[in-house]
Design a protein around this motif. Sequence first.
Motif, PDB file in Angstrom:
ATOM      1  N   GLY A 264       0.742  -1.229   0.106  1.00 57.14           N
ATOM      2  CA  GLY A 264      -0.385  -0.402   0.036  1.00 57.14           C
ATOM      3  C   GLY A 264       0.926   1.208  -0.194  1.00 57.14           C
ATOM      4  N   SER A 265       0.419   2.356  -0.745  1.00 57.89           N
ATOM      5  CA  SER A 265       1.217   3.054  -0.780  1.00 57.89           C
ATOM      6  C   SER A 265       1.347   3.919   0.638  1.00 57.89           C
ATOM      7  CB  SER A 265      -0.087   4.643  -1.740  1.00 57.89           C
ATOM      8  OG  SER A 265      -0.558   4.907  -1.592  1.00 57.89           O
ATOM      9  N   ASP A 266       0.557   4.006   1.179  1.00 62.10           N
ATOM     10  CA  ASP A 266       0.897   4.438   2.978  1.00 62.10           C
ATOM     11  C   ASP A 266       1.131   3.106   4.056  1.00 62.10           C
ATOM     12  OD1 ASP A 266      -0.709   7.093   1.915  1.00 62.10           O
ATOM     13  OD2 ASP A 266      -2.628   6.273   2.536  1.00 62.10           O
ATOM     14  N   ASP A 267       1.859   2.293   3.293  1.00 58.23           N
ATOM     15  CA  ASP A 267       2.387   1.474   4.366  1.00 58.23           C
ATOM     16  C   ASP A 267       3.896   1.708   4.968  1.00 58.23           C
ATOM     17  OD1 ASP A 267       3.484  -0.864   5.647  1.00 58.23           O
ATOM     18  OD2 ASP A 267       1.966  -2.487   3.603  1.00 58.23           O
ATOM     19  N   PHE A 268       3.742   1.801   6.090  1.00 56.63           N
ATOM     20  CA  PHE A 268       5.518   2.529   6.262  1.00 56.63           C
ATOM     21  C   PHE A 268       6.256   1.350   6.298  1.00 56.63           C
ATOM     22  CE2 PHE A 268       3.903  -1.562   8.666  1.00 56.63           C
ATOM     23  CZ  PHE A 268       4.994  -2.161   9.442  1.00 56.63           C
ATOM     24  N   LEU A 269       5.896   0.029   4.971  1.00 53.90           N
ATOM     25  CA  LEU A 269       7.051  -0.684   4.578  1.00 53.90           C
ATOM     26  C   LEU A 269       7.520  -0.581   2.745  1.00 53.90           C
ATOM     27  CD1 LEU A 269       6.355  -4.302   6.376  1.00 53.90           C
ATOM     28  CD2 LEU A 269       8.240  -2.431   6.674  1.00 53.90           C
TER      29      LEU A 269
ATOM     30  N   THR B  46      -1.348  -0.241  -3.864  1.00 53.37           N
ATOM     31  CA  THR B  46      -2.935  -0.007  -3.888  1.00 53.37           C
ATOM     32  C   THR B  46      -2.518   0.845  -2.885  1.00 53.37           C
ATOM     33  OG1 THR B  46      -2.926  -1.690  -1.959  1.00 53.37           O
ATOM     34  CG2 THR B  46      -3.212  -1.948  -3.714  1.00 53.37           C
ATOM     35  N   ASP B  47      -4.050   2.371  -2.730  1.00 53.22           N
ATOM     36  CA  ASP B  47      -3.896   2.808  -1.865  1.00 53.22           C
ATOM     37  C   ASP B  47      -4.065   2.319  -0.303  1.00 53.22           C
ATOM     38  OD1 ASP B  47      -4.663   4.995  -3.271  1.00 53.22           O
ATOM     39  OD2 ASP B  47      -6.749   4.493  -3.686  1.00 53.22           O
ATOM     40  N   GLY B  48      -3.727   2.831   1.292  1.00 55.47           N
ATOM     41  CA  GLY B  48      -3.956   2.358   1.887  1.00 55.47           C
ATOM     42  C   GLY B  48      -2.687   2.361   2.713  1.00 55.47           C
ATOM     43  N   GLY B  49      -2.366   1.261   4.221  1.00 53.38           N
ATOM     44  CA  GLY B  49      -1.920   1.014   5.116  1.00 53.38           C
ATOM     45  C   GLY B  49      -1.466  -0.719   4.874  1.00 53.38           C
TER      46      GLY B  49
ATOM     47  N   VAL C 159      -4.996  -6.734   2.555  1.00 51.12           N
ATOM     48  CA  VAL C 159      -4.081  -8.584   2.364  1.00 51.12           C
ATOM     49  C   VAL C 159      -5.677  -9.119   1.935  1.00 51.12           C
ATOM     50  CG1 VAL C 159      -3.172 -10.436   3.658  1.00 51.12           C
ATOM     51  CG2 VAL C 159      -2.874  -8.132   4.633  1.00 51.12           C
ATOM     52  N   LYS C 160      -6.489  -8.569   1.622  1.00 52.12           N
ATOM     53  CA  LYS C 160      -7.934  -9.368   0.929  1.00 52.12           C
ATOM     54  C   LYS C 160      -7.741  -8.778  -0.060  1.00 52.12           C
ATOM     55  CE  LYS C 160     -11.067  -7.401   3.624  1.00 52.12           C
ATOM     56  NZ  LYS C 160     -11.185  -7.320   4.400  1.00 52.12           N
ATOM     57  N   LYS C 161      -7.527  -7.989  -0.769  1.00 53.13           N
ATOM     58  CA  LYS C 161      -7.606  -7.285  -2.056  1.00 53.13           C
ATOM     59  C   LYS C 161      -6.289  -8.370  -2.321  1.00 53.13           C
ATOM     60  CE  LYS C 161      -8.364  -2.567  -1.738  1.00 53.13           C
ATOM     61  NZ  LYS C 161      -8.274  -0.948  -1.540  1.00 53.13           N
ATOM     62  N   TYR C 162      -4.871  -8.343  -1.750  1.00 45.09           N
ATOM     63  CA  TYR C 162      -3.975  -9.292  -2.616  1.00 45.09           C
ATOM     64  C   TYR C 162      -4.355 -10.431  -3.116  1.00 45.09           C
ATOM     65  CZ  TYR C 162      -1.754  -4.672  -0.792  1.00 45.09           C
ATOM     66  OH  TYR C 162      -1.156  -3.714  -0.388  1.00 45.09           O
ATOM     67  N   VAL C 163      -4.599 -11.201  -2.022  1.00 45.06           N
ATOM     68  CA  VAL C 163      -5.469 -12.408  -2.059  1.00 45.06           C
ATOM     69  C   VAL C 163      -5.704 -12.414  -2.890  1.00 45.06           C
ATOM     70  CG1 VAL C 163      -6.864 -14.565  -1.075  1.00 45.06           C
ATOM     71  CG2 VAL C 163      -4.824 -13.089   0.165  1.00 45.06           C
ATOM     72  N   ALA C 164      -6.881 -12.104  -3.674  1.00 44.04           N
ATOM     73  CA  ALA C 164      -8.488 -11.771  -3.854  1.00 44.04           C
ATOM     74  C   ALA C 164      -7.544 -11.541  -5.810  1.00 44.04           C
ATOM     75  CB  ALA C 164      -9.344 -10.565  -4.184  1.00 44.04           C
ATOM     76  N   GLU C 165      -6.450 -10.853  -5.654  1.00 46.54           N
ATOM     77  CA  GLU C 165      -5.604 -10.576  -6.978  1.00 46.54           C
ATOM     78  C   GLU C 165      -4.984 -11.892  -7.373  1.00 46.54           C
ATOM     79  OE1 GLU C 165      -5.693  -8.524  -9.263  1.00 46.54           O
ATOM     80  OE2 GLU C 165      -7.097  -7.395  -8.422  1.00 46.54           O
TER      81      GLU C 165
END
Length: 386
Positions: free
Chosen positions: A336-341, A364-367, A373-379
Amino acid sequence: MNQQTTGRFWLLWAILCLCNTAIAQPPRGPLVVSPQVNTDKTVTFRYLAPTAKAVKLSAQFLKAPIEMSKDAQGIWSVTTEPVKPDIYPYSFQVDGVTVMDPANVAFFPNERFKASLVDVPGDTPLIHAMRDVPHGSINYEYYPSLDGTTGSLVVYTPPGYDQNPAKKYPVFYLISGTTDTEETFFKVGKTNLILDNLIAEGKAKPMIVVMPYGNIAARIAEQKGGAKPADPTVRDGADAIKRANDFATDLVSKVIPYIEKNYRAVANRESRAIGGFSRGGGQTLRTAFGNLDKFAWVCSYSSYLSPAEMDQNFPQIGGNPQNTNKQLKLFWVSVGSDDFLYKGTVEFMDYLKAKNVVFKSLITDGGHTWMNVKKYVAETTPLLFQ
């Protein structure tokens, strides 16, 4: 004993039973309904605390905790603005102490923090929603692990698994993050429902998903009577790498043999995928890069390895990109673009590009959240085993 005496005896016995029941049962307070998802996507949260001086709601869809107000019964409540449909962790801060919602049975499995979960449904069912489709099964398993301990797994089998005893399936080993447990991909990530829905739509192949517990050191300490060790403070420090290597040893030498003995799993590298979030993503990368004879599909969610660690511990990945690209049927990196990693993950992507290692990526957006994570699993799951 005459009939009148007998009647008095039973009456006395009934009164005593009622008195004992009254003594045994604590007085019930008012019924608290929380959370209450309203039709306009606002959510009402309630918490019973008659003597509390201040109660706040903390939720992952809020920028900061918000104050709640108390009614005459001692129930604190607040109704939020409309919330974007998804599943969110939340908790209450009661006089400065963070607590779960006692009115809600849905909770976030985690070693360190205890949060409840609120599911705000979409007008059109989201990919993780319970739909009217064939459903797989969730099994809890215990296996012989390292140092004579007993490990724990959550295992998803796809719809039709029990009805087709001759069919074998590929396996996706899916590892959750720091302080998460083997239940988190199931209870928070809703991996089972995502797979049910994708399989029903014909978008994903039926597969077994194995969700292990990632903190081997904590389990060994617990079962051997020792103190639980603190989490490593440096992501690529010696302690973190040792623990990741221990996890890899456990997965390859203990978990995989257990699964392939007890489930109808296809036992070759082309039918094994590995993925993980946060610490689980680091464990994924280290386990996969050190065991490319075992895995052909690799998914890293919100995680990375530093260029220094790649060059020192896995020089073959970037040193022979042709062989790496040939071995990996899918190499996925997302954050995510706001993720600390985010910064470290982008540097990891740049390293791979410079070494001509082929991978798919998604920013993605968000942190650093389980919504992402649900988005990544679904992709990624529709790409596996194709």
